[in-house]
Write a protein that holds these residues in place. Structure first.
Motif, mmCIF file in Angstrom:
data_model
loop_
_atom_site.group_PDB
_atom_site.id
_atom_site.type_symbol
_atom_site.label_atom_id
_atom_site.label_comp_id
_atom_site.label_asym_id
_atom_site.label_seq_id
_atom_site.Cartn_x
_atom_site.Cartn_y
_atom_site.Cartn_z
ATOM 1 N N GLY A 281 -10.479 3.299 -13.065
ATOM 2 C CA GLY A 281 -9.084 3.113 -12.688
ATOM 3 C C GLY A 281 -8.823 1.765 -12.047
ATOM 4 N N ASP A 282 -7.919 1.748 -11.052
ATOM 5 C CA ASP A 282 -7.534 0.497 -10.406
ATOM 6 C C ASP A 282 -8.677 -0.174 -9.664
ATOM 7 O OD1 ASP A 282 -5.020 0.868 -11.380
ATOM 8 O OD2 ASP A 282 -4.066 1.309 -9.453
ATOM 9 N N ALA A 283 -9.743 0.539 -9.399
ATOM 10 C CA ALA A 283 -10.925 -0.099 -8.813
ATOM 11 C C ALA A 283 -11.584 -1.040 -9.805
ATOM 12 C CB ALA A 283 -11.929 0.956 -8.354
ATOM 13 N N ALA A 284 -11.350 -0.802 -11.111
ATOM 14 C CA ALA A 284 -11.988 -1.604 -12.158
ATOM 15 C C ALA A 284 -11.032 -2.570 -12.836
ATOM 16 C CB ALA A 284 -12.601 -0.682 -13.213
ATOM 17 N N HIS A 285 -9.717 -2.290 -12.817
ATOM 18 C CA HIS A 285 -8.785 -3.142 -13.548
ATOM 19 C C HIS A 285 -7.370 -2.961 -13.007
ATOM 20 C CE1 HIS A 285 -8.225 0.758 -15.495
ATOM 21 N NE2 HIS A 285 -9.492 0.721 -15.882
ATOM 22 N N LEU A 286 -6.607 -4.036 -13.044
ATOM 23 C CA LEU A 286 -5.200 -4.035 -12.641
ATOM 24 C C LEU A 286 -4.394 -4.657 -13.772
ATOM 25 C CD1 LEU A 286 -5.519 -5.358 -8.962
ATOM 26 C CD2 LEU A 286 -5.243 -2.978 -9.685
ATOM 27 N N THR A 287 -3.271 -4.038 -14.116
ATOM 28 C CA THR A 287 -2.461 -4.542 -15.221
ATOM 29 C C THR A 287 -0.993 -4.563 -14.839
ATOM 30 O OG1 THR A 287 -1.894 -4.211 -17.558
ATOM 31 C CG2 THR A 287 -2.212 -2.226 -16.225
ATOM 32 N N PRO A 288 -0.233 -5.534 -15.333
ATOM 33 C CA PRO A 288 1.220 -5.443 -15.202
ATOM 34 C C PRO A 288 1.719 -4.220 -15.967
ATOM 35 C CG PRO A 288 0.536 -7.655 -15.890
ATOM 36 C CD PRO A 288 -0.659 -6.763 -16.021
ATOM 37 N N PRO A 289 2.882 -3.700 -15.601
ATOM 38 C CA PRO A 289 3.306 -2.409 -16.156
ATOM 39 C C PRO A 289 4.103 -2.486 -17.450
ATOM 40 C CG PRO A 289 4.836 -3.091 -14.461
ATOM 41 C CD PRO A 289 3.782 -4.166 -14.540
ATOM 42 N N PHE A 290 4.153 -3.647 -18.102
ATOM 43 C CA PHE A 290 5.125 -3.840 -19.173
ATOM 44 C C PHE A 290 4.909 -2.949 -20.394
ATOM 45 C CE2 PHE A 290 4.898 -8.012 -16.973
ATOM 46 C CZ PHE A 290 6.141 -7.933 -16.358
ATOM 47 N N ILE B 248 15.438 7.132 -3.976
ATOM 48 C CA ILE B 248 14.227 7.841 -3.566
ATOM 49 C C ILE B 248 13.183 6.882 -3.036
ATOM 50 C CG2 ILE B 248 12.363 9.348 -4.375
ATOM 51 C CD1 ILE B 248 14.249 10.286 -6.582
ATOM 52 N N ARG B 249 13.087 5.744 -3.701
ATOM 53 C CA ARG B 249 12.096 4.753 -3.290
ATOM 54 C C ARG B 249 12.563 3.378 -3.713
ATOM 55 N NH1 ARG B 249 6.299 3.115 -5.742
ATOM 56 N NH2 ARG B 249 7.588 3.110 -7.616
ATOM 57 N N GLN B 250 12.395 2.422 -2.832
ATOM 58 C CA GLN B 250 12.628 1.012 -3.145
ATOM 59 C C GLN B 250 11.426 0.238 -2.600
ATOM 60 O OE1 GLN B 250 16.423 -0.528 -1.904
ATOM 61 N NE2 GLN B 250 15.837 -2.675 -2.210
ATOM 62 N N ALA B 251 10.586 -0.245 -3.505
ATOM 63 C CA ALA B 251 9.331 -0.876 -3.102
ATOM 64 C C ALA B 251 9.183 -2.219 -3.792
ATOM 65 C CB ALA B 251 8.145 0.019 -3.439
ATOM 66 N N HIS B 252 8.435 -3.105 -3.138
ATOM 67 C CA HIS B 252 8.190 -4.430 -3.684
ATOM 68 C C HIS B 252 6.702 -4.567 -4.008
ATOM 69 C CE1 HIS B 252 11.848 -4.732 -1.203
ATOM 70 N NE2 HIS B 252 12.264 -5.551 -2.156
ATOM 71 N N TYR B 253 6.426 -5.032 -5.212
ATOM 72 C CA TYR B 253 5.055 -5.158 -5.676
ATOM 73 C C TYR B 253 4.813 -6.559 -6.217
ATOM 74 C CZ TYR B 253 4.614 -0.040 -5.660
ATOM 75 O OH TYR B 253 4.573 1.276 -5.288
ATOM 76 N N THR B 254 3.584 -6.988 -6.138
ATOM 77 C CA THR B 254 3.147 -8.167 -6.876
ATOM 78 C C THR B 254 2.311 -7.670 -8.046
ATOM 79 O OG1 THR B 254 3.122 -9.563 -4.905
ATOM 80 C CG2 THR B 254 1.864 -10.330 -6.802
ATOM 81 N N PHE B 255 2.864 -7.802 -9.248
ATOM 82 C CA PHE B 255 2.154 -7.364 -10.447
ATOM 83 C C PHE B 255 1.067 -8.382 -10.771
ATOM 84 C CE2 PHE B 255 6.280 -5.217 -12.088
ATOM 85 C CZ PHE B 255 6.047 -4.129 -11.266
ATOM 86 N N ARG B 256 -0.157 -7.904 -10.910
ATOM 87 C CA ARG B 256 -1.296 -8.786 -11.184
ATOM 88 C C ARG B 256 -2.062 -8.297 -12.406
ATOM 89 N NH1 ARG B 256 -1.364 -8.536 -5.381
ATOM 90 N NH2 ARG B 256 -1.116 -10.617 -4.466
ATOM 91 N N ALA B 257 -2.828 -9.210 -12.986
ATOM 92 C CA ALA B 257 -3.714 -8.886 -14.109
ATOM 93 C C ALA B 257 -5.128 -9.287 -13.711
ATOM 94 C CB ALA B 257 -3.275 -9.638 -15.362
#
Length: 537
Positions: free
Chosen positions: A299-308, A275-284
């Motif tokens: 939300g993401d405007a205020a914070h970014l987290t790795p998905p672990f 369905i989807r194959q995407a490449h991301y750079t996970f950042r904190a």
């Protein structure tokens, strides 16, 4: 220039239309914020630059606290029909043998499964359908925000919009920036990113297949330094894999099939659909400020987290729940604007702590190929064999730090549990009974002091022994050594009546923020009302 009609006055251009709140971005966080504001009686306009939903999956997991927020937004029954409870998280070694297992309960303290898997486009459609049914909410699609300006921190903001080949503006008492990692609102606030030192390149693959996938109905984290990976089942025939990629690697279909082979039986390519194959750079990252006057980041405007640990969307939904009731109290009840300061002071440390937990999980499970990394993985396995450790680790979200709206102590800054109660002879969840107001839950008869505080906040006083629950609330109060608690509209404990004291102990801190200019006399009563011990006889 002479006026065309004698006595006529020249006038300037009409001011832009005014709305109480403009929300930039119609993702799950923005739409949830609009629905929550509406339940508090505040009108909002949601601006979305895209014409329709983004059709591909992104977020796939929510915890029980976030499902409680969806309940507050009024759509939890619809969400239950599309969500799939997950059993928890397993840590696997490179040979896919279990190192540790972190179970997640089907009945968390918030009244829902502790982990639920879902498809984000389905959630977004559900939220937008609810938005369309809500008179106080308006969604404008294909509306790109190109400017957010605020001349004075206490003045309305001006939002400039490009839509349908035209440029127009709105004036708003507050602007909520739910516009993602590349937020224009963050630029308007003048906020920058603080780097929390994590950056890795990963591939995310969503697959639909009827094959007999080897799956335990939870999340697998493969702790292989050569090829760390994550796997989960999302729906009846939907699965997700995530793989860390070395620099320069871009797997083709054959390479992808090799990566997911440990989970799939031998089969032909036709057995599964990518369905989807995407490449991301996970950042904190976390923004160094979340507010300027009446401009806010969520939300993401205020914070970014790795998905672990599966907390990306959860953090944004917490932002919306924390801010909306406070903003409504300022806009509708003339509460002190200093109340809005508590949004960042409560949410930013909490979000930072969750991001650091995700980063620590990433490094402990996948960080490096040195001897220390191997020792870390071995230590995790040993620690997780200690009785009770895995159950404790399943409770991810910490209490809010002590502050004006979060009293220190066993219960302060924590959530009230949400058991099933009985309302008019029918079962219901506690929050459906409490509604959107403050509330007092008490295990004893209310004193005059307690009743005065409740009246000042228009908070119902509810004896827990009349709720018909399973004893959860009584046990919770007893554990917190409390006779009663005062709950905020987001169901965080605001104040406590310690056992035997008869009155709340923290009112001097929170009453100046929550009392309204329309009820000044009542505000003073909140602070000065005598306790039973000091009342004249």
């Amino acid at each position: 220039m002479t006026p065309e009609h004698p006595g006529a006055r020249e006038t300037g251009p009409e001011p832009p239309p005014h709305v109480p709140v403009v929300i930039v971005g119609a993702g799950p966080v923005g739409v949830t914020a609009a629905l929550l504001l509406a339940r508090h009686g505040v009108r909002s306009v949601v601006l979305e630059r895209h014409d329709d939903l983004y059709p591909l999956p992104r977020a796939v997991a929510l915890d029980d606290e976030t499902r409680r927020i969806i309940q507050a937004a009024g759509v939890h029954e619809e969400f239950a029909a599309l969500a799939r409870p997950a059993r928890g998280l397993r840590l696997l070694n490179a040979r896919h043998r279990v190192i540790a297992e972190f179970p997640r309960s089907a009945h968390g303290i918030h009244g829902f499964p502790q982990t639920s898997m879902f498809d984000q486009p389905e959630l977004e459609r559900l939220l937008r359908d609810a938005l369309a049914r809500t008179p106080l909410c308006e969604l404008r699609s294909g509306a790109e925000v190109t400017g957010v300006e605020q001349e004075d921190p206490g003045a309305p903001a001006t939002v400039t919009i490009h839509q349908g080949g035209h440029v127009h503006q709105l004036r708003a008492d507050a602007v909520l920036g739910c516009d993602g990692a590349n937020s224009l609102t963050r630029e308007a606030i003048g906020a920058g990113w603080q780097d929390l030192r994590f950056e890795e390149r990963w591939m995310v693959v969503d697959v639909r297949t009827r094959a007999a996938v080897r799956c335990w109905e939870g999340v697998d984290q493969v702790c292989d330094p050569d090829r760390p990976a994550t796997f989960m089942r999302i729906g009846e025939d939907r699965y997700r894999w995530e793989f860390r990629l070395p620099d320069g690697e871009l797997p083709d279909r054959r390479g992808l099939r090799e990566l997911i082979a440990p989970w799939l039986p031998a089969a032909q390519d036709s057995d599964f659909e990518v369905i989807r194959q995407a490449h991301y750079t996970f950042r904190a990252r976390i923004a160094d400020r979340w507010r300027k006057g009446r401009l806010f980041l969520l939300g993401d405007a205020a914070h970014l987290t790795p998905p672990f640990i599966g907390q990306g969307l959860c953090a944004g939904m917490r932002d919306a729940h924390n801010l909306t009731w406070k903003l409504a109290r300022v806009l509708r009840h003339d509460a002190d604007t200093a109340l809005l300061d508590t949004y960042e002071s409560e949410r930013r440390p909490h979000a930072r702590q969750m991001i650091r937990l995700a980063v620590a999980t990433g490094w402990a499970m996948t960080g490096g190929q040195d001897r220390a990394a191997a020792l870390r993985r071995g230590l995790v396995g040993a620690v997780c064999r200690i009785p009770g450790v895995t159950a404790w680790a399943g409770r991810l979200s910490p209490a809010l730090r002590p502050g004006p709206l979060t009293r220190a102590g066993r219960l302060g800054g924590t959530f009230c549990p949400q058991p099933q109660v009985t309302v008019d002879g029918r079962p219901a969840l506690l929050d459906d009974l409490l509604g959107t107001s403050f509330a007092v839950l008490t295990a004893t008869s209310p004193t005059p002091s307690l009743q005065a505080i409740a009246d000042g906040l228009a908070a119902p006083v509810i004896p827990v022994d009349r709720l018909g629950d399973d004893g959860t609330l009584h046990a919770w109060l007893r554990h917190g050594r409390a006779d009663a608690v005062l709950l905020r509209p987001d169901r965080v404990v605001l104040d406590v009546v310690p056992a035997g004291s008869g009155t709340f102990t923290h009112a001097a801190a929170w009453s100046p923020l929550l009392c309204t200019t329309r009820r000044t006399g009542r505000c003073e009563e909140l602070v000065t009302a005598p306790s039973p011990r000091s009342a004249p006889r």
